[in-house]
Design an enzyme around this catalytic site. Sequence first.
Site, mmCIF file in Angstrom:
data_model
loop_
_atom_site.group_PDB
_atom_site.id
_atom_site.type_symbol
_atom_site.label_atom_id
_atom_site.label_comp_id
_atom_site.label_asym_id
_atom_site.label_seq_id
_atom_site.Cartn_x
_atom_site.Cartn_y
_atom_site.Cartn_z
ATOM 1 N N GLU A 35 0.849 -1.195 0.000
ATOM 2 C CA GLU A 35 0.000 0.000 0.000
ATOM 3 C C GLU A 35 0.882 1.242 0.000
ATOM 4 O OE1 GLU A 35 -2.390 2.905 -0.160
ATOM 5 O OE2 GLU A 35 -3.276 0.905 -0.302
ATOM 6 N N HIS A 38 -2.616 4.940 2.331
ATOM 7 C CA HIS A 38 -3.326 4.675 3.582
ATOM 8 C C HIS A 38 -4.051 3.341 3.507
ATOM 9 C CE1 HIS A 38 -2.606 8.855 4.585
ATOM 10 N NE2 HIS A 38 -3.271 9.245 3.515
ATOM 11 N N ILE A 42 -9.314 4.726 -0.448
ATOM 12 C CA ILE A 42 -10.136 5.932 -0.568
ATOM 13 C C ILE A 42 -11.437 5.778 0.217
ATOM 14 C CG2 ILE A 42 -11.497 7.321 -2.177
ATOM 15 C CD1 ILE A 42 -8.502 7.868 -2.260
ATOM 16 N N CYS A 43 -12.064 4.618 0.135
ATOM 17 C CA CYS A 43 -13.360 4.404 0.792
ATOM 18 C C CYS A 43 -13.305 4.752 2.268
ATOM 19 C CB CYS A 43 -13.812 2.956 0.613
ATOM 20 S SG CYS A 43 -15.300 2.550 1.540
ATOM 21 N N SER A 181 -24.262 14.511 -11.191
ATOM 22 C CA SER A 181 -25.340 14.176 -10.244
ATOM 23 C C SER A 181 -25.406 12.688 -9.957
ATOM 24 C CB SER A 181 -26.693 14.639 -10.788
ATOM 25 O OG SER A 181 -27.094 13.812 -11.868
ATOM 26 N N VAL A 269 -17.676 13.995 -11.703
ATOM 27 C CA VAL A 269 -18.076 13.422 -12.991
ATOM 28 C C VAL A 269 -17.539 12.004 -13.158
ATOM 29 C CG1 VAL A 269 -18.368 15.628 -14.151
ATOM 30 C CG2 VAL A 269 -16.104 14.553 -14.100
ATOM 31 N N VAL A 271 -14.979 8.535 -11.956
ATOM 32 C CA VAL A 271 -13.594 8.206 -11.638
ATOM 33 C C VAL A 271 -13.006 7.338 -12.738
ATOM 34 C CG1 VAL A 271 -13.988 8.330 -9.147
ATOM 35 C CG2 VAL A 271 -14.224 6.130 -10.326
ATOM 36 N N HIS A 444 -44.589 -4.405 12.338
ATOM 37 C CA HIS A 444 -45.341 -3.157 12.343
ATOM 38 C C HIS A 444 -45.150 -2.448 13.679
ATOM 39 C CE1 HIS A 444 -48.662 -0.371 11.576
ATOM 40 N NE2 HIS A 444 -49.062 -0.620 12.818
#
Length: 465
Positions: A35, A38, A42-43, A181, A269, A271, A444
């Site tokens: 690695e 980190h 990214i997640c 979006s 927009v 990745v 319920h």
Amino acid sequence: MAETTFDVVVVGGGPGGYVAAIRASQLGLETALVEREHLGGICLNWGCIPTKTLLHTADLYREMQDAERYGLTAEASFDLDKVVSRSRSVARQLNSGVKFLMRKHKIQVFDGAARLTGGGGIVVEKDGETVAELGADNIIVATGARPRSLPGLEPDGELVWTYKEAMVPTTMPDSLLVIGSGAIGVEFASFYRSLGAEVTVVEVLPRILPVEDEEISAFAREEFEKQGITMHTNATVESLERGDNSVTATIATEDGTIEATFDRAILAVGVTGNVEGLGLEATAATVDRGAIVVNEWLETGEPGLYAIGDVAGPPLLAHKAMHEGVICVERIAGLPSARPMERRRIPGCTYCHPQVASVGLTEAAAQEAGFNVRVGRFPLVGNGKAIAVGDTGGMVKTVFDADTDELLGAHMVGPDVTEMIQGFVVAMGLETTEAELMETVFPHPTISEAMHESVLDAYDRVLHV
């Protein structure tokens, strides 16, 4: 430098990579992980987890502002530095948790960037120097993805942000332009709008959340606009003029070109996979549109070389990456129970307000695939729990094969739907038909009862509308 050999070397310590390493260790394979930045990827550090921390804060703040409706009195305000600090603290805690898991499973972690040299060889480099040379029978590439840019709209970290800068603002913008979006775009639009910013979203496609079912997309747009978010679809940002502390956007819309000034802009927009600098040219692996090409077992064209997660193409979801890591390792280990992923059963979740969640085929996709469909819908305005908590802006939609009664897809918008969608995921995995779903007793009062009612509606048996 002597080469250190392993059964499996995983390149990339994000959700897919570290899960693959853990599963390999569980199966008795000598495992290493490389690695460069980190653990958690990214997640964990800049995506899924810290953004949900910010969005939870925004949800609480929005409810505090509406306290009077519930007979409560509260003074709503926020400290932006503390909001951001908590999000970063959560990321650090989980990063430490992944480090613990690596030690627990005796996985050797190499700090640096990996470069494939062919024939199962890997060179690990740090600050321009070689720190290790590794060899492995099996190499799993899990290097993730990075934000895509657009000519003339390139992020600068100050006025035009990627998701990284959007997560650690030092001041609250009064106005914000969000370009794109999809899930990332609408989540940030929701967060900043909840904290008081004037938000405008520009989407090049005909509708927001374009991967979602058209009805869900339209419903979500209506809810966002009620909150004061301005939405432009079939629109493009033609240029961004950067001032001292603002950006002026030229936006081409269906009704003509408009010019507007914003404190900040977020470019969301999509990745592209991190395929550069890996040494893939020393292998038979191929790249297509920013992703490493793999088969159903995550195998590349190079024997013993695999790719998982975002770098292996869509859907770009952490849970998809984790599951691919398990499939890949179990294939390597020769487990007879290993089987390829059923991609239609991968759920998607967007944590804006209202939340959006889905699995399987949309109504349009089912029709295009040749299915004769039955569709059920249930609005949360007819759900007792939603009325009780004061959050009825939502609906559940189910899509069935009218010939076999198989559940083809489920699509939801509203409170807590990201926690509910797994019920439909399990149902699809069990190849459930409408009969089992209609006979299931839902507790319920819960919002999940809307799932039941949607199924009933598909077969003309809905009870509460």
